[in-house]
Design a protein around this motif. Structure first.
Motif, short mmCIF file in Angstrom:
data_model
loop_
_atom_site.label_atom_id
_atom_site.label_comp_id
_atom_site.label_asym_id
_atom_site.label_seq_id
_atom_site.Cartn_x
_atom_site.Cartn_y
_atom_site.Cartn_z
N ARG A 72 171.02 -5.82 -25.96
CA ARG A 72 170.32 -4.66 -25.43
C ARG A 72 168.86 -4.67 -25.86
O ARG A 72 167.97 -4.32 -25.08
N TRP A 73 168.59 -5.09 -27.09
CA TRP A 73 167.21 -5.15 -27.56
C TRP A 73 166.41 -6.18 -26.76
O TRP A 73 165.24 -5.95 -26.42
N TYR A 74 167.05 -7.30 -26.46
CA TYR A 74 166.39 -8.31 -25.62
C TYR A 74 166.07 -7.73 -24.25
O TYR A 74 164.98 -7.94 -23.70
N LEU A 75 167.02 -7.03 -23.66
CA LEU A 75 166.81 -6.42 -22.35
C LEU A 75 165.65 -5.44 -22.39
O LEU A 75 164.78 -5.44 -21.50
N ASN A 76 165.62 -4.59 -23.41
CA ASN A 76 164.52 -3.62 -23.54
C ASN A 76 163.18 -4.34 -23.65
O ASN A 76 162.18 -3.92 -23.03
N SER A 77 163.12 -5.40 -24.44
CA SER A 77 161.88 -6.13 -24.62
C SER A 77 161.45 -6.82 -23.33
O SER A 77 160.27 -6.82 -22.97
N ILE A 97 157.62 3.66 -23.87
CA ILE A 97 157.15 2.45 -24.56
C ILE A 97 156.02 1.80 -23.77
O ILE A 97 155.03 1.33 -24.35
N VAL A 98 156.14 1.79 -22.44
CA VAL A 98 155.21 1.04 -21.59
C VAL A 98 153.86 1.72 -21.44
O VAL A 98 152.81 1.09 -21.64
N THR A 108 163.75 6.19 -31.27
CA THR A 108 164.56 6.51 -32.45
C THR A 108 166.02 6.13 -32.26
O THR A 108 166.76 6.02 -33.23
N ARG A 109 166.44 5.93 -31.02
CA ARG A 109 167.82 5.55 -30.73
C ARG A 109 167.94 4.04 -30.76
O ARG A 109 167.14 3.31 -30.17
N THR A 110 168.96 3.56 -31.45
CA THR A 110 169.14 2.11 -31.66
C THR A 110 169.23 1.36 -30.35
O THR A 110 168.65 0.29 -30.20
N GLU A 111 169.94 1.89 -29.38
CA GLU A 111 170.15 1.17 -28.12
C GLU A 111 168.89 1.07 -27.27
O GLU A 111 168.85 0.28 -26.32
N MET A 112 167.84 1.84 -27.59
CA MET A 112 166.61 1.79 -26.82
C MET A 112 165.52 0.99 -27.52
O MET A 112 164.41 0.87 -27.01
N MET A 113 165.82 0.43 -28.67
CA MET A 113 164.82 -0.32 -29.42
C MET A 113 164.51 -1.65 -28.75
O MET A 113 165.36 -2.25 -28.11
N THR A 114 163.28 -2.10 -28.93
CA THR A 114 162.93 -3.46 -28.52
C THR A 114 163.36 -4.43 -29.62
O THR A 114 163.73 -4.01 -30.72
N ILE A 115 163.29 -5.71 -29.33
CA ILE A 115 163.80 -6.69 -30.29
C ILE A 115 163.02 -6.67 -31.60
O ILE A 115 163.59 -6.84 -32.67
N THR A 116 161.69 -6.43 -31.53
CA THR A 116 160.90 -6.42 -32.76
C THR A 116 161.26 -5.26 -33.67
O THR A 116 161.14 -5.36 -34.89
#
Length: 280
Positions: free
Chosen positions: A73-78, A146-147, A221-229
């Motif tokens: 999921r982090w990869y997808l967000n990034s 984020i964007v 702040t939500r784990t599933e929305m974090m980027t990979i970094t």
């Protein structure tokens, strides 16, 4: 050129080459250490002495990161945020650079000086304003949150303007005589003559966006929305931090941009050179 001069040049070249190799090794050692540490069992990582190669080679930390975390999921967000920032930034900068270079409109010079002056404002000073605005718009913990604040890259506008300024006026005058619209002039003349610049700026913008940490860290702040970094900081468990797991996540986070750099090294170097020239 006599033999003595040749010997001096060869000696100077050898010394410079030796220094370059030493500096390269010093620079590369932390990368090597991170990769090797990610392949060690945790008990070897915490030993009080340095080991340049693990006694036991293990991929368990990579298995843990890939199966026990939200790294997919982090990869997808990034990927989504980095691609969005790259496309929107390059397109908006291209249009803005073309307008500043080729069009006459009210307050054009004032806008140009405002863009130049933006270099005097560190991005970090805008963090509070950006966060308050994003919070009021209800965009915290969203891709848009984020964007949007990361679409400000004045250097790309300046690079485009300089390259559009360098296009011979004869091309534009000939197109105007053929009653070509501004859109046609831009897409048929100016963009094709600057594809190399666009490719270089797109690659380096993607790398900047992928590696961004501060703003994604504040906007999510939500784990599933974090980027990979940001997400790699969550690779731990109830028993505390496992250094090998942390470094494994860091290696996985940096792998895509490392591959992109190796593939597009010439373009990345070109974009960095352009940016450095503008800032200098």
């Amino acid at each position: 050129m006599n033999a003595e001069t040749l010997r001096r040049l060869n000696l100077a070249g050898f010394i410079i080459t030796l220094l370059t190799v030493i500096v390269a090794l010093i620079w590369a050692f932390p990368l090597y250490w991170g990769v090797i540490t990610s392949l060690k069992p945790e008990d070897e990582v915490v030993r009080p002495y340095i080991e340049l190669w693990p006694d036991t080679l293990t991929f368990s930390h990579y298995y843990f990161a890939l199966t026990q975390t939200d790294i997919g999921r982090w990869y997808l967000n990034s990927i989504v945020t980095a691609l969005s920032i790259t496309v929107l930034t390059v397109l908006s900068s291209l249009f803005c650079g073309y307008a500043l270079s080729q069009l006459n409109f009210p307050f054009r010079n004032a806008l140009w000086w405002l863009i130049l002056a933006s270099f005097m404002v560190p991005t970090q000073t805008l963090i509070v304003n950006h966060f308050e605005l994003i919070a009021r718009l209800g965009l915290v913990n969203t891709w848009a949150g984020i964007v949007l604040p990361q679409l400000i890259h004045p250097v790309i506008i300046i690079v485009y303007k300089q390259f559009f300024d360098g296009v011979p006026k004869d091309f534009r005058e000939a197109a105007v005589m053929d009653n070509a619209s501004e859109w046609r002039i831009l897409t048929r003349i100016y963009i094709p003559m600057n594809w190399g610049v666009t490719a270089a700026l797109s690659i380096v913008t993607f790398i900047w966006s992928w590696n961004a940490f501060l703003w994604p860290f504040l906007a999510v702040t939500r784990t599933e929305m974090m980027t990979i970094t940001v997400g790699i900081t969550q690779v731990n468990d109830a028993f505390g931090i496992y250094y090998a797991r942390e470094l494994t996540a860091a290696v996985l986070a940096g792998l895509p941009v490392a591959v992109a750099y190796l593939i597009f090294q010439r373009r990345v170097t070109e974009a960095i050179t352009l940016s450095a020239g503008i800032k200098g």
